[in-house]
Design a protein around this motif. Structure first.
Motif, mmCIF file in Angstrom:
data_model
loop_
_atom_site.group_PDB
_atom_site.id
_atom_site.type_symbol
_atom_site.label_atom_id
_atom_site.label_comp_id
_atom_site.label_asym_id
_atom_site.label_seq_id
_atom_site.Cartn_x
_atom_site.Cartn_y
_atom_site.Cartn_z
ATOM 1 N N ARG A 76 -9.315 12.142 -1.145
ATOM 2 C CA ARG A 76 -10.757 12.380 -1.086
ATOM 3 C C ARG A 76 -11.220 12.507 0.374
ATOM 4 O O ARG A 76 -10.691 11.844 1.260
ATOM 5 C CB ARG A 76 -11.521 11.255 -1.772
ATOM 6 C CG ARG A 76 -11.480 11.327 -3.288
ATOM 7 C CD ARG A 76 -12.340 10.274 -3.930
ATOM 8 N NE ARG A 76 -12.397 10.457 -5.371
ATOM 9 C CZ ARG A 76 -13.305 11.187 -5.996
ATOM 10 N NH1 ARG A 76 -14.266 11.782 -5.288
ATOM 11 N NH2 ARG A 76 -13.296 11.326 -7.305
ATOM 12 N N ILE A 77 -12.187 13.361 0.586
ATOM 13 C CA ILE A 77 -12.756 13.574 1.910
ATOM 14 C C ILE A 77 -14.020 12.734 2.038
ATOM 15 O O ILE A 77 -14.895 12.775 1.167
ATOM 16 C CB ILE A 77 -13.069 15.057 2.146
ATOM 17 C CG1 ILE A 77 -11.781 15.876 2.098
ATOM 18 C CG2 ILE A 77 -13.778 15.257 3.479
ATOM 19 C CD1 ILE A 77 -12.008 17.365 2.196
ATOM 20 N N LYS A 78 -14.106 11.983 3.104
ATOM 21 C CA LYS A 78 -15.276 11.145 3.358
ATOM 22 C C LYS A 78 -16.156 11.809 4.408
ATOM 23 O O LYS A 78 -15.711 12.097 5.512
ATOM 24 C CB LYS A 78 -14.842 9.757 3.838
ATOM 25 C CG LYS A 78 -16.005 8.828 4.152
ATOM 26 C CD LYS A 78 -15.499 7.488 4.659
ATOM 27 C CE LYS A 78 -16.647 6.562 5.017
ATOM 28 N NZ LYS A 78 -16.165 5.254 5.534
ATOM 29 N N LEU A 79 -17.408 12.057 4.051
ATOM 30 C CA LEU A 79 -18.417 12.565 4.985
ATOM 31 C C LEU A 79 -19.493 11.501 5.155
ATOM 32 O O LEU A 79 -19.912 10.873 4.170
ATOM 33 C CB LEU A 79 -19.042 13.867 4.476
ATOM 34 C CG LEU A 79 -18.130 15.081 4.338
ATOM 35 C CD1 LEU A 79 -18.932 16.278 3.854
ATOM 36 C CD2 LEU A 79 -17.429 15.410 5.637
ATOM 37 N N SER A 80 -19.940 11.310 6.374
ATOM 38 C CA SER A 80 -20.967 10.301 6.634
ATOM 39 C C SER A 80 -21.857 10.747 7.784
ATOM 40 O O SER A 80 -21.459 11.558 8.632
ATOM 41 C CB SER A 80 -20.333 8.944 6.960
ATOM 42 O OG SER A 80 -19.585 9.022 8.155
ATOM 43 N N SER A 81 -23.075 10.211 7.801
ATOM 44 C CA SER A 81 -24.033 10.532 8.862
ATOM 45 C C SER A 81 -24.999 9.369 9.029
ATOM 46 O O SER A 81 -25.450 8.773 8.036
ATOM 47 C CB SER A 81 -24.803 11.815 8.525
ATOM 48 O OG SER A 81 -25.838 12.043 9.463
ATOM 49 N N GLU A 82 -25.309 9.042 10.277
ATOM 50 C CA GLU A 82 -26.307 8.027 10.597
ATOM 51 C C GLU A 82 -27.463 8.643 11.368
ATOM 52 O O GLU A 82 -28.150 7.966 12.134
ATOM 53 C CB GLU A 82 -25.665 6.893 11.401
ATOM 54 C CG GLU A 82 -24.609 6.125 10.619
ATOM 55 C CD GLU A 82 -23.988 5.004 11.421
ATOM 56 O OE1 GLU A 82 -24.413 4.806 12.589
ATOM 57 O OE2 GLU A 82 -23.078 4.328 10.897
#
Length: 305
Positions: A156-162
């Protein structure tokens, strides 16, 4: 106690992956929406929320409108960050790339196309349990370390943003229907090199240069090219002037993984010399031939052996 905690974490993680598999099955194209995006405050966001509560208590106790207004401003900032952080990932479309292949104990670059409408900021991505990178291009490649041979779906590919102020974190775990091949690590010795050459005798002539593999004779290294390109050593390959002998690749007595590594090295060596080679495995037999398509069939057979 530590073992119990590890077991509980593993069970919770497995339950989470099962839940995600039902919520977002693997697909060639995935559009990010509210169904698969998660939003939660960061530790700075929680600190700001605590500060808002303290301002409210102080403002009401001392009837100070300035303190109350400051608390409301911080609360408004948190609410705005929730929307901006979500919108920074929502609407992204991920498309699977071509099937990739590599050798065990190496890093494989997996291409993924990311399409977006409008400008996006400070998005990090990578495979689960792998280092993440800052996404800067539509066509992004993620690094994957190969540990086992075979045919596997990509993690699975994890994408994140703050974005924008690091107060709210939005993230997702995306499953893309894309596979990759992991071939046995090519390893050969001087004995294997002689066997792959067919134990031919006669006058040998220089034929071409090929990439260095562990076990290649040091005397055959092209030292002039090594001085110019120290990170890409090459060796000189020799073959008789009349070289039309078919070479058969077979398993011998020994550990399976060691034998598969030896056979993989022989395949690469024979292909580099453009020599016809066949393979005999317990569940497969391929007639002698050479070329990219034949090499692909043989390497895939070794990966699944």
């Amino acid at each position: 106690m530590s073992n119990l905690v590890s077991v509980v974490k593993l069970k919770l993680r497995n339950r989470m992956w099962q839940w995600l598999a039902k919520r977002q099955p693997a697909s060639r194209e995935v559009l990010l929406n509210q169904k698969i995006l998660f939003v939660f405050p960061t530790r700075f966001g929680f600190s700001t929320l605590v500060l808002v509560v303290l301002f409210y208590i102080l403002g009401t106790n001392y009837q100070n409108n300035l303190i109350l207004m400051l608390g409301y401003v911080l609360l408004s900032l948190l609410l705005i960050c929730i929307g901006l952080s979500y919108l920074n990932l929502a609407g992204l479309k991920l498309t699977a790339g071509k099937e990739q292949a590599g050798f065990v104990d190496e890093s494989l670059m997996i291409p993924v196309q990311i399409d977006a409408i409008g400008k996006r900021f400070a998005i990090q991505g990578g495979f689960v349990e792998q280092p993440t990178i800052l996404l800067t291009e539509a066509h992004t490649t993620f690094s994957l370390q190969l540990h086992r041979r075979g045919l596997f779906p990509i993690p699975r590919i994890k994408l994140s943003s703050e974005y924008p102020f690091g107060l709210i974190r939005t993230w997702c775990y995306i499953s893309i229907a894309q596979n990759y091949w992991a071939y046995p690590a090519p390893k050969r010795s001087a004995t294997n090199q002689q066997a792959c050459d067919g134990e031919l005798t006669g006058d040998l002539a220089w034929h071409h240069l090929s990439s260095y593999l562990p076990g290649d004779p040091i005397k055959n290294i092209d030292w002039k090219k090594l001085a110019r390109q120290p990170l890409q050593p090459v060796v000189k390959q020799y073959r008789p002037e009349s070289y039309d002998v078919d070479f058969w690749i077979e398993l011998q007595d020994g550990a399976l993984e060691v034998e598969l590594s030896r056979l993989c090295a022989e395949v690469l060596a024979c292909e580099a010399r453009q020599q016809n080679y066949g393979v005999r495995l317990p569940n497969l037999s391929l007639a002698p031939n050479h070329g990219p398509q034949h090499q692909l069939k043989v390497l895939q057979a070794l990966a699944l052996c």
